[in-house]
Design an enzyme around this catalytic site. Structure first.
Site, PDB file in Angstrom:
ATOM      1  N   GLU A 104     157.376 -67.289  74.983  1.00 18.60           N
ATOM      2  CA  GLU A 104     156.640 -68.485  75.391  1.00 18.60           C
ATOM      3  C   GLU A 104     155.456 -68.581  74.449  1.00 18.60           C
ATOM      4  O   GLU A 104     154.480 -67.871  74.643  1.00 18.60           O
ATOM      5  CB  GLU A 104     156.158 -68.216  76.829  1.00 18.60           C
ATOM      6  CG  GLU A 104     156.013 -69.387  77.703  1.00 18.60           C
ATOM      7  CD  GLU A 104     157.316 -70.106  77.861  1.00 18.60           C
ATOM      8  OE1 GLU A 104     157.414 -71.161  77.221  1.00 18.60           O
ATOM      9  OE2 GLU A 104     158.192 -69.633  78.586  1.00 18.60           O
ATOM     10  N   GLU A 146     147.664 -74.477  66.009  1.00 13.88           N
ATOM     11  CA  GLU A 146     147.165 -74.364  67.376  1.00 13.88           C
ATOM     12  C   GLU A 146     145.730 -73.851  67.336  1.00 13.88           C
ATOM     13  O   GLU A 146     145.474 -72.753  66.849  1.00 13.88           O
ATOM     14  CB  GLU A 146     148.043 -73.397  68.178  1.00 13.88           C
ATOM     15  CG  GLU A 146     147.596 -73.287  69.617  1.00 13.88           C
ATOM     16  CD  GLU A 146     148.525 -72.416  70.462  1.00 13.88           C
ATOM     17  OE1 GLU A 146     148.777 -71.273  70.067  1.00 13.88           O
ATOM     18  OE2 GLU A 146     148.982 -72.899  71.511  1.00 13.88           O
ATOM     19  N   LYS A 171     152.219 -55.402  80.839  1.00  9.63           N
ATOM     20  CA  LYS A 171     151.122 -55.149  79.888  1.00  9.63           C
ATOM     21  C   LYS A 171     150.264 -56.411  79.806  1.00  9.63           C
ATOM     22  O   LYS A 171     150.621 -57.371  79.130  1.00  9.63           O
ATOM     23  CB  LYS A 171     151.741 -54.796  78.554  1.00  9.63           C
ATOM     24  CG  LYS A 171     150.922 -54.267  77.377  1.00  9.63           C
ATOM     25  CD  LYS A 171     149.479 -54.492  77.279  1.00  9.63           C
ATOM     26  CE  LYS A 171     149.113 -55.163  75.968  1.00  9.63           C
ATOM     27  NZ  LYS A 171     147.827 -55.875  76.073  1.00  9.63           N
ATOM     28  N   CYS A 198     148.748 -73.351  76.491  1.00 14.27           N
ATOM     29  CA  CYS A 198     149.766 -73.460  75.439  1.00 14.27           C
ATOM     30  C   CYS A 198     150.274 -74.894  75.337  1.00 14.27           C
ATOM     31  O   CYS A 198     150.576 -75.372  74.253  1.00 14.27           O
ATOM     32  CB  CYS A 198     150.898 -72.479  75.684  1.00 14.27           C
ATOM     33  SG  CYS A 198     151.489 -72.467  77.365  1.00 14.27           S
TER      34      CYS A 198
END
Ligand code: NAP
Ligand code: MG
Length: 501
Positions: free
Chosen positions: A270, A401, A195, A304
């Site tokens: 993750e 973040e 996906k 990331c």
């Protein structure tokens, strides 16, 4: 599009690809979504629609999971020798190599990143990952065990495929991440349902076409494009799925954990990061400054492991900040398909608003902008690379973040010992990656031990390699991708105890 600096064959192939609506791939066949819906993916350099793709929903997930289950439980896949799984992955690597320029251009159009970066970085990493994991298919083993049971026994472990794996990937490095999940899953003998992110489904669709061409049996690789709230949520909740491997935001990771609880799915996550770069007074600044700059600005900060917090010793702080700001101002922003673009746009209006919202919050909280902090270019979602100083640990820009090209710099003095530096590095909920710049190796090793992150780099820029485990501590996730651990994450351990006498 007709760009003389881009390979013509790739341009033609991309134009043909964009000309047809994307479909789902279930049980070896391309089909429309059950409810017939289509979504649009756009070019983030212009905000204009690029093409349409299928809006898969729960019914499509159900079909795809059913196909993956049958291939695993009844199909020939479990009996396929490891050597054949390795061969399929190598064949796929060859096809990706053949189409590398087309894939790089398609990624550039859908995600916005510069074509040259996609070609040299994203696609090459994927090819390396396929070759690396192909090697594992024939090397996944159990152990014989030194039991102390009464009598004579033969006890051993088997490493079996975990089963049907749902693979959910984000939009920042779409192709590479899809491959980083698919390759170890196949090496381990799983069947999968992929996906991709709604913003960047295109190279994953092409990847699955290449899987078909490589000769993966029906049901082994299935693709359901669509929305996270529909297709993604249905996949992680589906009782026929044994494992979810997800890369994306910490918030969605948390939602996935809850959804996966129903049948105790194995989960690899993750997630986000707020990774520190530490520059000590004896660092080689000629290397540290450009690495610190590209550690946050590369891929327009949508990484990331981006080094979004910079801690530099007061003796070098001004020089470092000035050097990073100069690099920021020299980076050319533009469409990924332009010959002279160093940085592309962020992925969407939502991300643009989010990044600029953080900039505003930083300024309001008292941080000082050295450069950037604004939208760049008239068209598209461009953000000027941004550097903040006078930051403090309690500011949102230092804790959360941002996922954009925004660096938050702080200084430390001679009084900061290893423990204090590690505390500063560890002062967020995340723990994905860290960089240390120093010639004092003893200090580097001591810091490396105290920093709570999945990766610590010393005197180095990006260190991405299919052999090196990658993943996070704390809220940066569960488990590791890449390396042996990345393959074992798609296996289940079984103990066999046989009494001989
Ligand atoms: P996201 O929601 O975590 O999306 C990642 C993937 O998960 C996409 O394929 C998404 O599908 C899917 N998804 C969303 N909700 C889901 C659900 N309930 N169940 C299953 N799958 C689901 O990330 P985003 O909203 O695109 O980005 C938001 C923020 O996440 C960014 O600003 C950034 O901070 C962070 N992020 C981090 C990474 C990373 O590599 N660590 C990558 C991307 C984003 P859709 O695309 O259809 O929503
Ligand atoms: Mg797009």
């Amino acid at each position: 599009m007709n760009a003389p600096h881009l390979p013509e064959v790739a341009q033609r192939a991309v134009a043909a690809f964009l000309n047809r609506d994307g479909r789902l791939f279930v049980d070896g066949a391309w089909t429309a979504a059950h409810e017939g819906g289509l979504l649009t993916t756009e070019d983030p350099a212009t905000g204009q629609p690029l093409t349409r793709f299928a809006r898969g929903t729960a019914a499509d997930i159900d079909r795809a999971v059913g196909a993956a289950r049958r291939a695993l439980d009844e199909g020939p896949w479990p009996g396929t020798p490891p050597r054949e799984r390795a061969r399929l992955l190598r064949r796929l690597a060859d096809l990706v190599t053949r189409d590398a320029e087309m894939l790089a251009l398609l990624e550039s159009r859908d995600n916005g990143k510069p074509y040259g970066v996609a070609r040299a970085f994203d696609i090459n990493l994927a090819i390396e990952g396929l070759h690396y994991n192909a090697g594992w298919a024939t090397k996944i083993t159990g152990e014989t065990l030194p039991d102390s049971l009464p009598g004579e026994w033969h006890t051993y472990t088997l490493r079996e495929p975990v089963g049907v794996a749902g693979l959910i990937v984000p939009w920042n490095v779409p192709f590479t991440m899809a491959v980083a999940k698919l390759a170890p899953a196949i090496a381990a003998g799983c069947t999968v349902v992929l996906k991709p992110a709604e913003q960047t489904p295109l190279t994953t669709i092409r990847l699955v076409e290449l899987c078909e061409e490589a000769g993966f049996p029906p049901g082994v690789v299935n693709l359901v494009t669509g929305l996270g709230s529909e297709a993604g949520a249905a996949l992680v909740a589906h009782p026929g799925v044994d494992k979810v491997s997800f890369t994306g935001s910490t918030a969605t990771g948390r939602a996935i954990l809850t959804a996966a609880a129903g049948n105790f799915k194995r989960v690899s996550l993750e997630l986000g990061g707020k990774s520190p770069t530490l520059i000590l007074p004896d660092a080689d600044l000629a290397q540290a400054i450009p690495a610190a700059a590209m550690g946050i600005f590369a891929n327009t900060g949508q990484v990331c492991a981006a080094g979004s917090r910079l801690f530099a010793h007061e003796a070098v702080f001004d020089k470092v900040v000035e050097g990073v700001a100069r690099i920021a101002e020299g980076l050319r922003l533009g469409p990924g398909t332009a010959p002279d673009s160093d940085l592309g746009p962020v992925i969407s209006q939502t991300q643009l608003d989010r990044v600029l919202g953080y900039v505003e919050s930083g300024s309001r909280a008292g941080a000082r902008l050295v450069t950037g902090g604004h939208k760049a270019r008239e068209q598209g979602y461009f953000v000027a690379p941004t550097v903040f100083v006078d930051t403090s640990p309690d500011m949102a820009i230092m804790r959360e973040e941002i996922f954009g090209p925004v660096l938050c710099a702080s200084r430390f003095g001679d009084d900061a010992d290893v423990a204090q530096l590690a505390r500063a590095a560890n002062s967020t909920e995340y723990g994905l990656s860290a960089s240390i710049w120093t010639r004092d190796l003893s200090r580097a090793h001591r810091l490396a031990r105290r920093i709570r992150s999945g990766t610590v780099k010393v005197n180095a820029g990006p260190a991405l390699d299919a052999a090196l485990p990658f993943g996070g501590m704390k809220n940066s996730g569960w488990g590791r991708e890449n390396g042996k651990e990345g393959v074992l994450a798609f296996t289940e351990l079984k103990t066999v105890a046989m009494k001989l006498a």
